[in-house]
Design a protein around this motif. Structure first.
Motif, PDB file in Angstrom:
ATOM      1  N   GLU A  75     -38.729  51.045   1.926  1.00  0.00           N
ATOM      2  CA  GLU A  75     -38.044  49.786   1.584  1.00  0.00           C
ATOM      3  C   GLU A  75     -36.532  49.984   1.499  1.00  0.00           C
ATOM      4  O   GLU A  75     -35.754  49.174   2.006  1.00  0.00           O
ATOM      5  CB  GLU A  75     -38.581  49.245   0.258  1.00  0.00           C
ATOM      6  N   ILE A  76     -36.101  51.069   0.852  1.00  0.00           N
ATOM      7  CA  ILE A  76     -34.665  51.287   0.673  1.00  0.00           C
ATOM      8  C   ILE A  76     -33.990  51.607   2.004  1.00  0.00           C
ATOM      9  O   ILE A  76     -32.894  51.112   2.291  1.00  0.00           O
ATOM     10  CB  ILE A  76     -34.408  52.408  -0.358  1.00  0.00           C
ATOM     11  N   THR A  77     -34.632  52.411   2.833  1.00  0.00           N
ATOM     12  CA  THR A  77     -34.012  52.725   4.136  1.00  0.00           C
ATOM     13  C   THR A  77     -33.957  51.484   5.023  1.00  0.00           C
ATOM     14  O   THR A  77     -32.989  51.303   5.771  1.00  0.00           O
ATOM     15  CB  THR A  77     -34.769  53.853   4.850  1.00  0.00           C
ATOM     16  N   ALA A  78     -34.960  50.630   4.949  1.00  0.00           N
ATOM     17  CA  ALA A  78     -34.928  49.389   5.729  1.00  0.00           C
ATOM     18  C   ALA A  78     -33.776  48.504   5.267  1.00  0.00           C
ATOM     19  O   ALA A  78     -33.082  47.873   6.089  1.00  0.00           O
ATOM     20  CB  ALA A  78     -36.259  48.644   5.593  1.00  0.00           C
ATOM     21  N   MET A  79     -33.546  48.453   3.966  1.00  0.00           N
ATOM     22  CA  MET A  79     -32.436  47.680   3.410  1.00  0.00           C
ATOM     23  C   MET A  79     -31.097  48.206   3.935  1.00  0.00           C
ATOM     24  O   MET A  79     -30.223  47.428   4.365  1.00  0.00           O
ATOM     25  CB  MET A  79     -32.484  47.765   1.886  1.00  0.00           C
ATOM     26  N   LEU A  80     -30.920  49.519   3.910  1.00  0.00           N
ATOM     27  CA  LEU A  80     -29.665  50.105   4.379  1.00  0.00           C
ATOM     28  C   LEU A  80     -29.524  49.958   5.892  1.00  0.00           C
ATOM     29  O   LEU A  80     -28.421  49.712   6.406  1.00  0.00           O
ATOM     30  CB  LEU A  80     -29.604  51.579   3.982  1.00  0.00           C
ATOM     31  N   LYS A  81     -30.617  50.111   6.597  1.00  0.00           N
ATOM     32  CA  LYS A  81     -30.592  49.999   8.057  1.00  0.00           C
ATOM     33  C   LYS A  81     -30.126  48.611   8.489  1.00  0.00           C
ATOM     34  O   LYS A  81     -29.456  48.449   9.517  1.00  0.00           O
ATOM     35  CB  LYS A  81     -31.995  50.279   8.598  1.00  0.00           C
ATOM     36  N   ALA A  82     -30.449  47.608   7.687  1.00  0.00           N
ATOM     37  CA  ALA A  82     -30.105  46.227   8.036  1.00  0.00           C
ATOM     38  C   ALA A  82     -28.665  45.872   7.696  1.00  0.00           C
ATOM     39  O   ALA A  82     -28.179  44.802   8.090  1.00  0.00           O
ATOM     40  CB  ALA A  82     -31.056  45.271   7.316  1.00  0.00           C
ATOM     41  N   LEU A 103     -22.923  54.383  -6.715  1.00  0.00           N
ATOM     42  CA  LEU A 103     -24.377  54.411  -6.770  1.00  0.00           C
ATOM     43  C   LEU A 103     -24.857  54.907  -8.140  1.00  0.00           C
ATOM     44  O   LEU A 103     -24.535  56.016  -8.564  1.00  0.00           O
ATOM     45  CB  LEU A 103     -24.929  55.305  -5.652  1.00  0.00           C
ATOM     46  N   GLU A 104     -25.655  54.092  -8.814  1.00  0.00           N
ATOM     47  CA  GLU A 104     -26.068  54.367 -10.190  1.00  0.00           C
ATOM     48  C   GLU A 104     -27.360  55.186 -10.224  1.00  0.00           C
ATOM     49  O   GLU A 104     -28.421  54.713 -10.649  1.00  0.00           O
ATOM     50  CB  GLU A 104     -26.253  53.040 -10.939  1.00  0.00           C
ATOM     51  N   ASN A 128     -38.442  63.473  -9.487  1.00  0.00           N
ATOM     52  CA  ASN A 128     -39.130  62.249  -9.889  1.00  0.00           C
ATOM     53  C   ASN A 128     -38.166  61.104 -10.167  1.00  0.00           C
ATOM     54  O   ASN A 128     -38.587  59.970 -10.347  1.00  0.00           O
ATOM     55  CB  ASN A 128     -39.986  62.508 -11.129  1.00  0.00           C
ATOM     56  N   PHE A 129     -36.884  61.435 -10.200  1.00  0.00           N
ATOM     57  CA  PHE A 129     -35.828  60.439 -10.333  1.00  0.00           C
ATOM     58  C   PHE A 129     -34.983  60.498  -9.060  1.00  0.00           C
ATOM     59  O   PHE A 129     -34.879  61.541  -8.417  1.00  0.00           O
ATOM     60  CB  PHE A 129     -34.959  60.738 -11.558  1.00  0.00           C
ATOM     61  N   THR A 130     -34.386  59.383  -8.682  1.00  0.00           N
ATOM     62  CA  THR A 130     -33.563  59.357  -7.482  1.00  0.00           C
ATOM     63  C   THR A 130     -32.313  60.207  -7.695  1.00  0.00           C
ATOM     64  O   THR A 130     -31.669  60.129  -8.740  1.00  0.00           O
ATOM     65  CB  THR A 130     -33.207  57.913  -7.115  1.00  0.00           C
ATOM     66  N   LEU A 131     -31.996  61.003  -6.700  1.00  0.00           N
ATOM     67  CA  LEU A 131     -30.914  61.987  -6.796  1.00  0.00           C
ATOM     68  C   LEU A 131     -30.088  61.927  -5.519  1.00  0.00           C
ATOM     69  O   LEU A 131     -30.631  61.840  -4.416  1.00  0.00           O
ATOM     70  CB  LEU A 131     -31.501  63.389  -6.975  1.00  0.00           C
ATOM     71  N   SER A 132     -28.764  61.998  -5.665  1.00  0.00           N
ATOM     72  CA  SER A 132     -27.884  61.894  -4.506  1.00  0.00           C
ATOM     73  C   SER A 132     -26.841  62.995  -4.515  1.00  0.00           C
ATOM     74  O   SER A 132     -26.467  63.513  -5.574  1.00  0.00           O
ATOM     75  CB  SER A 132     -27.187  60.522  -4.503  1.00  0.00           C
ATOM     76  N   SER A 133     -26.376  63.358  -3.314  1.00  0.00           N
ATOM     77  CA  SER A 133     -25.274  64.319  -3.199  1.00  0.00           C
ATOM     78  C   SER A 133     -24.554  64.103  -1.873  1.00  0.00           C
ATOM     79  O   SER A 133     -25.163  63.646  -0.900  1.00  0.00           O
ATOM     80  CB  SER A 133     -25.789  65.765  -3.267  1.00  0.00           C
ATOM     81  N   PRO A 134     -23.255  64.439  -1.832  1.00  0.00           N
ATOM     82  CA  PRO A 134     -22.543  64.482  -0.554  1.00  0.00           C
ATOM     83  C   PRO A 134     -22.886  65.819   0.112  1.00  0.00           C
ATOM     84  O   PRO A 134     -22.121  66.779   0.078  1.00  0.00           O
ATOM     85  CB  PRO A 134     -21.075  64.383  -0.965  1.00  0.00           C
ATOM     86  N   TYR A 135     -24.055  65.872   0.704  1.00  0.00           N
ATOM     87  CA  TYR A 135     -24.708  67.127   1.054  1.00  0.00           C
ATOM     88  C   TYR A 135     -23.846  68.060   1.903  1.00  0.00           C
ATOM     89  O   TYR A 135     -23.789  69.265   1.660  1.00  0.00           O
ATOM     90  CB  TYR A 135     -26.019  66.834   1.795  1.00  0.00           C
ATOM     91  N   GLY A 193     -31.365  46.949  -6.480  1.00  0.00           N
ATOM     92  CA  GLY A 193     -30.170  46.463  -7.167  1.00  0.00           C
ATOM     93  C   GLY A 193     -29.078  47.516  -7.216  1.00  0.00           C
ATOM     94  O   GLY A 193     -27.885  47.216  -6.995  1.00  0.00           O
ATOM     95  N   ARG A 194     -29.436  48.738  -7.484  1.00  0.00           N
ATOM     96  CA  ARG A 194     -28.446  49.813  -7.552  1.00  0.00           C
ATOM     97  C   ARG A 194     -27.801  50.049  -6.185  1.00  0.00           C
ATOM     98  O   ARG A 194     -26.578  50.232  -6.084  1.00  0.00           O
ATOM     99  CB  ARG A 194     -29.096  51.105  -8.027  1.00  0.00           C
ATOM    100  N   PHE A 195     -28.628  50.056  -5.135  1.00  0.00           N
ATOM    101  CA  PHE A 195     -28.074  50.279  -3.800  1.00  0.00           C
ATOM    102  C   PHE A 195     -27.226  49.094  -3.343  1.00  0.00           C
ATOM    103  O   PHE A 195     -26.223  49.269  -2.654  1.00  0.00           O
ATOM    104  CB  PHE A 195     -29.209  50.559  -2.803  1.00  0.00           C
ATOM    105  N   GLN A 196     -27.605  47.897  -3.746  1.00  0.00           N
ATOM    106  CA  GLN A 196     -26.810  46.734  -3.362  1.00  0.00           C
ATOM    107  C   GLN A 196     -25.427  46.782  -4.024  1.00  0.00           C
ATOM    108  O   GLN A 196     -24.408  46.451  -3.386  1.00  0.00           O
ATOM    109  CB  GLN A 196     -27.526  45.438  -3.755  1.00  0.00           C
ATOM    110  N   ARG A 197     -25.375  47.202  -5.276  1.00  0.00           N
ATOM    111  CA  ARG A 197     -24.068  47.300  -5.939  1.00  0.00           C
ATOM    112  C   ARG A 197     -23.198  48.367  -5.277  1.00  0.00           C
ATOM    113  O   ARG A 197     -21.978  48.212  -5.193  1.00  0.00           O
ATOM    114  CB  ARG A 197     -24.267  47.592  -7.431  1.00  0.00           C
ATOM    115  N   ALA A 198     -23.812  49.444  -4.804  1.00  0.00           N
ATOM    116  CA  ALA A 198     -23.042  50.470  -4.086  1.00  0.00           C
ATOM    117  C   ALA A 198     -22.532  49.927  -2.755  1.00  0.00           C
ATOM    118  O   ALA A 198     -21.396  50.211  -2.350  1.00  0.00           O
ATOM    119  CB  ALA A 198     -23.905  51.710  -3.872  1.00  0.00           C
ATOM    120  N   LEU A 199     -23.346  49.125  -2.067  1.00  0.00           N
ATOM    121  CA  LEU A 199     -22.901  48.512  -0.815  1.00  0.00           C
ATOM    122  C   LEU A 199     -21.790  47.492  -1.077  1.00  0.00           C
ATOM    123  O   LEU A 199     -20.849  47.365  -0.271  1.00  0.00           O
ATOM    124  CB  LEU A 199     -24.082  47.831  -0.115  1.00  0.00           C
TER     125      LEU A 199
END
Length: 602
Positions: free
Chosen positions: A477-484, A534-535, A545-552, A588-594
């Protein structure tokens, strides 16, 4: 929501395997060693940052056996792993300085030898001048063989209490690797140097497996209090061996139910990942990188000094292992069909290789290699195939049928809780090199997986199967949202990859596309705005088990960004591993980052 800079991820976790780097600038500061970042780090990813408990133990050892002003130490659980570090360091320094690099082993005192033990631990220190720390750190980072923070805590207490002492040099020194280091008597019961009890039934602990209540009274504590303080309520170290059996059964695929330990030790009902597999084909290691390092070492032992192949853009340490240990490696960074054409041409012209190492899918572009063609070439020209399945895991794809060895980081989604390290190597009983590798491992394998870590990993992994389904669905779902979104330049995810047909050919009947994806934007400021806004928790590692992000790419390739770019890896890429949060919350978190990206001045 955001964890403070330098704090453990997850928060309030003594043995967290990630650290909070909440802004793009803090990641740059970490890579450049800036004090405003480094000075605040309470922990870090364990192969890159030595846990404070291990630092303290190393300092105490050097205080006792060396010069604290000029020397430091790197700690291992066995003489064999310490010798790998010693050999690497002495190969990089002058002959005069090499003579000062030494191995010091700690063994049970006479007092500790009285009675039997449940927890046991070897402890071997490589002592060297502080100026050589960056050399030794390469071994710690790449091999993944260093001691865990829980083992470090145990050994420090044992050392301070006088139950762990330096072994004086003697003709018996060469037998050190066969001798366990035991902790204080309050930790005692029956055991072996691997940190697990042996000789008991896999399903039923005997009375000798569990320390008596009296054994906890030496320092005024009773046994239940000791167990609660060190392992959590109702977790006995007598179950460490059983925990390892359950973990190995889950990895073999013969245990497919989300059940607690007693049920896990009943007769397995599933067929497993390939015909004939059992938990006896699964080997546990202190970390995922240790599984890769030791698989390479075992192949060298079994087949001799041949070059390896690294196929596809890999996790950074895999390539370093193949380059720094053994005769070197042939690197195909694109992992394309053209690369396979080149490899086939070399093979036809007589070149021979030890093994091909690859990831399915790769990190961070999530491309899938053509394992069918690779297996065909391996069978025709006689090299082993080693596949790292960490990103998607064996519930989503079955790569073992095409591999001789499948390796994985159990630190990631198999555990999920981000509070314990672990790795596995699985042999394919149907593969050409099975007997050769099995015979080699029967001689060479050391079970160095620390007892406490095994107990935590087993507990964490009980609901592994249930978690994967939710994470797969949320990620789609999240990747489809970003892809669009027109704000997004590219989404890297197996479902949207040009190599999707290759991934789909590997999928299990109920398999999804995993919980990891990467995203890029049209400019560096936009990538920074997205990441900073991104929150979610932010730091190294993945599969939590929690969403985690990094500038890999910044974290993994900061000193080689142009090199990474040459393989189409964008330095501004943001990598995200999806957790168990509700989809609506994450959207909601990804939308605020966008929204923050949209506000960046063009």
């Amino acid at each position: 929501m955001l964890q403070a800079l330098g704090g453990p991820v997850p928060p309030n976790t003594d043995h967290a395997v990630s650290v909070s780097l909440p802004t793009w600038r803090s990641n740059i500061g970490y890579e450049e060693g800036e004090d405003w970042v480094i000075g605040k780090m309470e922990c870090g990813y364990p192969r890159f940052f030595v846990h404070p408990s291990i630092q303290k133990l190393a300092q105490e050892i050097v205080r006792r056996v060396g010069d604290p002003e000029s020397e430091t130490a790197t700690l291992f659980a066995s003489l064999k792993t310490a010798r790998i570090c010693h050999s690497f360091v002495v190969s990089k320094v002058s002959p005069e300085e090499a003579q000062k690099v030494r191995i010091v082993t700690f063994v049970p005192s006479q007092q500790a030898d009285e009675g039997s033990t449940t927890i046991t631990s070897s402890l071997v220190a490589v002592v060297y001048k502080k100026e050589f720390a960056s050399i030794a750190k390469q071994v710690w980072q790449h091999s993944g063989n260093g001691i865990s923070s829980r083992r470090g805590e145990f050994c420090l207490r044992a050392l301070e209490d006088g139950f762990l002492v330096e072994e004086k040099k003697s003709p018996a020194a060469e037998s050190l690797s066969q001798r366990p280091c035991k902790g204080p008597r309050r930790y005692q019961g029956k055991g072996s140097m691997s940190g697990i009890s042996r000789g008991s039934s896999a399903s039923t602990p005997t009375s000798t497996d569990t320390p008596s209540a009296a054994s906890g009274a030496e320092d005024g504590r009773d046994y239940p209090q000791f167990i609660e303080e060190r392992f959590g309520r109702n977790l006995s170290t007598a179950l460490a061996e059983q925990a390892k059996v359950a973990v190995r059964r889950r990895i073999a695929g013969v245990l497919t139910a989300d059940v607690e330990l007693p049920e896990a030790l009943e007769t397995a009902s599933a067929e497993g990942r390939v015909s004939g597999i059992s938990e006896e084909d699964v080997y546990l290691y202190p970390s995922g990188m240790s599984a890769i390092f030791n698989s390479h070492q075992n192949l060298l032992t079994a087949r001799g000094p041949l070059k390896s192949i690294c196929f596809g853009f890999p996790y950074t340490d895999t390539l370093k292992i193949l380059q720094k240990w053994g005769p070197g490696c042939l690197f195909y960074g694109h992992g394309s069909s053209e690369d396979l054409d080149d490899l086939e041409s070399r093979l036809k012209n007589g070149e021979r290789f030890l093994g091909l190492f690859t990831e399915a899918p790769g990190n961070p572009l999530l491309k899938t290699p053509d394992l069918v063609r690779i297996r065909s070439l391996a069978d025709q020209y006689g090299f082993a195939v080693v596949v790292d399945e960490t990103i998607s895991n064996f519930l989503n794809i079955n790569v073992l049928r095409y591999a001789d060895i499948v390796v994985s980081s159990l630190t990631k989604i198999f555990s999920g809780d981000s509070n314990v390290m672990g790795g596995s190597a699985v042999l394919n009983p149907q593969a050409p090199y099975y007997k050769l590798l099995k015979d080699t491992l029967n001689r060479e394998y050391e079970d160095l997986y620390w007892a406490e870590d095994a107990v935590f990993l087993e507990r964490n992994s009980r609901d592994f199967i249930g978690r994967i389904d939710k994470i797969n669905a949320t990620s789609e779902e999240i990747t489809a949202m970003l892809k669009a979104s027109p704000l997004v330049k590219e989404v890297y995810y197996p479902k949207y990859s040009p190599t999707r047909p290759l991934y789909d050919s590997l999928r299990t009947p109920n398999g999804g596309y995993g919980g990891l994806f990467s995203v890029t934007f049209h400019s560096t400021p936009e990538a920074i705005a997205f990441y900073d806004t991104l929150e979610v928790l932010k730091g190294p590692s993945l599969g939590t088990n929690f969403t985690l992000s990094s500038p890999y790419v910044v974290l993994a390739h900061y000193l080689e960004l142009d090199w990474a770019r040459s393989f189409n890896v964008d330095p501004d890429l943001v990598r995200i591993s999806v957790g168990l949060e509700e989809v609506s919350d994450l959207r909601g978190r990804f939308q605020r980052a966008l929204d923050a990206v949209e506000k960046v001045e063009k």
